[in-house]
Design an enzyme around this catalytic site. Structure first.
Site, short mmCIF file in Angstrom:
data_model
loop_
_atom_site.label_atom_id
_atom_site.label_comp_id
_atom_site.label_asym_id
_atom_site.label_seq_id
_atom_site.Cartn_x
_atom_site.Cartn_y
_atom_site.Cartn_z
N ASP A 57 -21.23 -12.08 5.62
CA ASP A 57 -20.88 -13.49 5.62
C ASP A 57 -21.15 -14.03 7.01
O ASP A 57 -20.52 -13.59 7.98
CB ASP A 57 -19.41 -13.68 5.24
CG ASP A 57 -19.03 -15.14 5.04
OD1 ASP A 57 -19.67 -16.02 5.66
OD2 ASP A 57 -18.09 -15.40 4.27
N SER A 135 -32.69 -24.35 12.97
CA SER A 135 -32.02 -25.63 13.17
C SER A 135 -32.56 -26.60 12.11
O SER A 135 -32.67 -26.26 10.95
CB SER A 135 -32.26 -26.12 14.59
OG SER A 135 -31.61 -27.35 14.82
N TYR A 149 -23.27 -32.33 9.64
CA TYR A 149 -24.39 -31.40 9.68
C TYR A 149 -25.11 -31.47 11.02
O TYR A 149 -25.36 -30.45 11.67
CB TYR A 149 -25.36 -31.70 8.54
CG TYR A 149 -26.59 -30.83 8.52
CD1 TYR A 149 -26.51 -29.52 8.06
CD2 TYR A 149 -27.81 -31.31 8.94
CE1 TYR A 149 -27.62 -28.71 8.03
CE2 TYR A 149 -28.94 -30.50 8.93
CZ TYR A 149 -28.84 -29.20 8.47
OH TYR A 149 -29.96 -28.40 8.46
N LYS A 153 -25.72 -28.67 14.16
CA LYS A 153 -27.06 -28.28 14.59
C LYS A 153 -27.34 -28.72 16.03
O LYS A 153 -28.00 -28.00 16.79
CB LYS A 153 -28.11 -28.87 13.64
CG LYS A 153 -28.09 -28.27 12.24
CD LYS A 153 -28.38 -26.78 12.26
CE LYS A 153 -28.53 -26.22 10.84
NZ LYS A 153 -28.82 -24.77 10.85
#
Length: 286
Positions: A57, A135, A149, A153
Site C-alpha cells: 500500500d 506527477s 490533487y 502534486k
C-alpha cells in the site's frame, strides 16, 4: 542495454502496468508493488524469473523498508524506483474536507517520500539509480476543482526538486513526469472521487465535473508509448528533471511558465522595493 531492477508502485493498471510491461519487455527485472496482487498476477506468470509481485500500500510508510529489502534479496540491486500510485479528488476548496486532502498527501507525498528514503542507501552504495516521480501537468499548473490533487502534486514536485540536487553527487537522478490525459483508468468512475457538490459551487464547477467524469477512454495519451519513453530514458545517460508528456501537457505547462514570467516582470520593481535600501543582495550557496 544493462539489465536494471525496477520497483513500480500501482503496477496493476495504468501507467504502472504499462511501465512494468515495457521494462520487462526490455529484459529488466520488475517488482510490481500493488495493493491487490491478483491484479498483476499475470505479469509474474508471464515472467517468472524477472517479475516479483509484492503486496504494498503506497500510503503505508512503515512498509517501504520491507519492499526495498525484498527487492534486494530477490534481484540483488535496485536501479529505478517509480512512485506511480495515485488518484484524484474533484471538488472546490470548500467541498473537499481535511480527511480527503490528507489522504491525497499520504498517497502522493508521504508514501513516496518514505519509499525514496528506503531506496537511497542501496543506490548511494552503488553510485547509481533513477527515481521517477509520476506527477502531472496538475503538478505545475492548477485550475478550479482540482485544488487537493494539485496541492499534493505541487508538494511532490517541490520535495523532488530539492531531492534531485541532494543526490546528484552520488550518481542518482530524479525525473518528475508530468503527463496530460492518458488512457490509464484515472478517470474511471470507481477510481476518481468527486466531493459532494455544494449549492455555491454546483454551477461554477459543473463543466469541470462533467469533463473529468466523461473523459475515460477518450484521452489522447497512449500509456504504452509513454512507458517506452520513460524506460528508454531510464536506460539512457541523461534524464530531465521535469518531463511533460503529451501535447496538452507541453502546451499547458509552457503557458504557465510564460504567464508566471510575465507576472514576475510586471511586478519586479515593486518586489525589489521591499529590500533595505543600499544593502547588496545576499550571496547564496545555490
Amino acid at each position: 542495454m544493462t539489465t536494471q531492477t525496477w520497483i513500480i508502485t500501482g503496477a496493476s493498471r495504468g501507467f504502472g502496468r504499462a511501465l512494468a510491461e515495457s521494462a520487462l519487455a526490455a529484459g529488466d527485472h520488475v517488482v510490481a508493488a500493488v495493493r491487490r496482487p491478483e491484479g498483476a498476477a499475470d505479469l509474474e506468470a508471464g515472467h517468472p524469473d524477472t517479475c516479483l509481485i509484492a503486496k504494498f500500500d503506497a500510503r503505508d510508510i512503515t512498509a517501504a523498508a520491507d519492499l526495498v529489502r525484498d527487492t534486494l534479496e530477490r534481484f540483488g540491486q535496485l536501479d529505478v524506483l517509480v512512485n506511480n500510485a495515485g488518484r484524484a479528488v474533484v471538488g472546490a476548496v470548500e467541498e473537499v474536507g481535511d480527511a480527503q486532502l490528507r489522504a491525497l498527501m499520504d498517497l502522493h507525498l508521504f508514501g513516496p517520500a518514505a519509499l525514496v528514503r528506503a531506496a537511497l542507501p542501496a543506490m548511494r552504495e552503488r553510485g547509481t539509480g533513477t527515481i521517477v516521480q509520476m506527477s502531472s501537468q496538475g503538478g505545475r499548473t492548477s485550475f478550479p476543482g482540482v485544488s487537493a490533487y494539485s496541492a499534493s502534486k505541487f508538494a511532490l514536485e517541490g520535495w523532488s526538486e530539492a531531492l534531485a540536487a541532494e543526490v546528484a553527487p552520488f550518481g542518482i537522478r530524479v525525473m518528475l513526469v508530468e503527463p496530460s490525459r492518458f488512457r490509464t483508468g484515472f478517470n474511471r468512475g470507481d477510481v476518481i472521487e468527486f466531493a459532494e457538490p455544494s449549492a455555491a459551487y454546483r454551477d461554477v464547477l459543473a463543466d469541470v465535473r462533467a469533463d473529468m467524469a466523461g473523459t475515460d477512454g477518450r484521452q489522447e495519451g497512449d500509456p504504452a508509448r509513454a512507458a517506452e519513453i520513460i524506460v528508454s530514458l531510464a536506460h539512457g545517460e541523461k534524464v530531465p528533471l521535469r518531463l511533460p508528456l503529451g501535447r496538452e501537457a507541453v502546451e499547458r505547462i509552457s503557458r504557465a511558465y510564460r504567464r508566471g514570467l510575465e507576472e514576475v516582470e510586471q511586478w519586479a520593481e515593486t518586489a525589489r522595493s521591499a529590500d533595505f535600501a543600499g544593502v547588496p543582495a545576499s550571496v547564496r550557496p545555490i
